[in-house]
Design a protein around this motif. Structure first.
Motif, PDB file in Angstrom:
ATOM      1  N   GLU A 187       0.836  -1.208   0.000  1.00  0.00           N
ATOM      2  CA  GLU A 187       0.000   0.000   0.000  1.00  0.00           C
ATOM      3  C   GLU A 187       0.867   1.253   0.000  1.00  0.00           C
ATOM      4  OE1 GLU A 187      -3.977   1.066   2.307  1.00  0.00           O
ATOM      5  OE2 GLU A 187      -2.238   1.436   3.589  1.00  0.00           O
ATOM      6  N   ASP A 188       1.974   1.221   0.742  1.00  0.00           N
ATOM      7  CA  ASP A 188       2.879   2.377   0.774  1.00  0.00           C
ATOM      8  C   ASP A 188       3.532   2.610  -0.584  1.00  0.00           C
ATOM      9  OD1 ASP A 188       2.259   2.646   3.450  1.00  0.00           O
ATOM     10  OD2 ASP A 188       4.079   1.650   4.162  1.00  0.00           O
ATOM     11  N   LEU A 189       3.832   1.518  -1.299  1.00  0.00           N
ATOM     12  CA  LEU A 189       4.451   1.641  -2.618  1.00  0.00           C
ATOM     13  C   LEU A 189       3.490   2.205  -3.655  1.00  0.00           C
ATOM     14  CD1 LEU A 189       6.527  -1.660  -3.084  1.00  0.00           C
ATOM     15  CD2 LEU A 189       7.402   0.681  -3.217  1.00  0.00           C
ATOM     16  N   TYR A 190       2.222   1.755  -3.589  1.00  0.00           N
ATOM     17  CA  TYR A 190       1.242   2.135  -4.615  1.00  0.00           C
ATOM     18  C   TYR A 190      -0.053   2.617  -3.946  1.00  0.00           C
ATOM     19  CZ  TYR A 190       4.396  -1.060  -7.112  1.00  0.00           C
ATOM     20  OH  TYR A 190       5.498  -1.707  -7.632  1.00  0.00           O
ATOM     21  N   PRO A 191      -0.002   3.738  -3.233  1.00  0.00           N
ATOM     22  CA  PRO A 191      -1.177   4.189  -2.461  1.00  0.00           C
ATOM     23  C   PRO A 191      -2.390   4.536  -3.313  1.00  0.00           C
ATOM     24  CG  PRO A 191       0.508   5.898  -2.530  1.00  0.00           C
ATOM     25  CD  PRO A 191       1.128   4.670  -3.085  1.00  0.00           C
ATOM     26  N   SER A 192      -2.188   4.891  -4.576  1.00  0.00           N
ATOM     27  CA  SER A 192      -3.309   5.306  -5.416  1.00  0.00           C
ATOM     28  C   SER A 192      -3.946   4.145  -6.169  1.00  0.00           C
ATOM     29  CB  SER A 192      -2.843   6.365  -6.429  1.00  0.00           C
ATOM     30  OG  SER A 192      -1.863   5.830  -7.303  1.00  0.00           O
TER      31      SER A 192
END
Length: 337
Positions: free
Chosen positions: A186-191
């Motif tokens: 989630e931190d890598l790809y929050p969007s």
């Protein structure tokens, strides 16, 4: 139109008969190595269980199992087709008196009538369901990850076997398995959506074991829903690989260290399912009648689909598909069994 991916210029290297021979080759090799590597004994498994036993897999909690009634003396008994053997296996460890360090596995056949059919999903599910007794001190991430690596190594050896058997075989599975938590993803790809996060990561890195599925992330949303009464959400995960045939991520296995009575009560409470404590399985667990365990499922058809580089799971299993999907597959040389 049902959701369907048609790879450009797709044509399977194997005809129907050759495909059947290759399926047996893969299944025999993988099953033998799984049993030997994890010290598992094959056991017979049920197709259906009593509805009030608590033994069926509730999946995300919204799926309705196929159910039916049978006569039981002067009354009826309610039965339901299994979704998986996730909880049945833990009861089986007790019944077979399996000792720490040993385990069981079974060929599991299931019906998931609520499934949406596509290239990798079917109403019919077949997998190796396995379960192993462990000690309390092994309920940790290190033990989980070491077991995951054993299974991934069997996958690599299966690929090597196919390369030796078929001279022109081109390997798809990456040599390295990355360990990634759902929060890191989630931190890598929050969007991105959880599904797209998996796709983007595997596209760039080949494969991963995605650790910690079920509990809410920092965003307040879980990566995915997971039944609260078999896996410990902090100690579970999926083996996901990049499938270049479909240009998509593909989950091959879901597994985890099982709940103890503390994590069971916690996960039932936050998922608002404390009513399950009245079921036999849950009572037995709270009364310490079951051993601590680790276990999971490995998709047989998905494994064969991936290693045989098929575009559709229906090329390696017999099932029922939407008419529009059948026609589209015929038009594009995807031979459904």
């Amino acid at each position: 139109m049902s959701k369907l991916i048609i790879p450009d210029g797709y044509k399977s290297d194997l005809n129907l008969l050759e495909t059947q021979k290759a399926i047996k080759l893969i299944k025999d090799f993988f099953e033998k190595n799984l049993a030997e590597s994890l010290n598992l004994t094959r056991v017979s498994a049920p197709l259906f269980v009593e509805s009030n036993s608590g033994l069926n897999d509730n999946l995300s909690g919204t799926e309705i199992p196929v159910h039916f009634k049978v006569r039981n003396g002067k009354s009826n008994m309610n039965l339901e087709i299994v979704h998986s053997l996730a909880k049945w296996k833990r009861n089986a460890l007790k019944e077979y008196n399996i000792q720490v360090g040993s385990g069981i596995y079974a060929d599991m056949d299931a019906i998931r009538a609520c499934e949406t059919c596509d290239n990798t999903h079917s109403f019919y599910v077949d997998q190796w369901d396995w379960e192993k007794a462990i000690s309390e001190k092994d309920r940790n991430k290190e033990y989980l990850i070491s077991t995951v690596k054993v299974i991934y190594n069997i996958l690599l050896n299966t690929q090597k076997m196919l390369m030796e058997h078929y001279p022109n075989y081109k390997p798809l599975l990456s040599e390295k398995l990355n360990i990634v938590t759902t929060q890191q993803l989630e931190d890598l790809y929050p969007s991105l959506s959880p599904e797209d996060r998996e796709r983007e990561y595997c596209k760039n890195n080949g494969s991963m074991f995605l650790l910690g599925i079920g509990e809410k992330l920092n965003s307040g949303i879980p990566h995915d829903l997971r039944a609260p009464d078999y896996d410990d959400w902090r100690l579970n995960g999926d083996i996901i690989v990049w499938n270049p045939i479909l240009n998509d991520a593909l989950e091959l296995s879901s597994m985890g260290i099982r709940v103890n009575k503390e994590s069971l009560k916690y996960q039932l409470e936050i998922s608002n399912t404390l009513d399950r404590l009245e079921l036999d399985f849950h009572k037995n667990l709270l009364n310490d009648l079951y051993p601590q365990a680790i276990g999971g499922g490995i998709g047989q058809s998905r494994l064969c689909m991936f290693f045989l580089q098929k575009a559709h799971i229906g090329e390696v299993q017999s099932s029922i598909w939407p008419e529009d999907m059948i026609e589209k597959c015929k038009e594009n040389k995807i031979n459904l069994l």
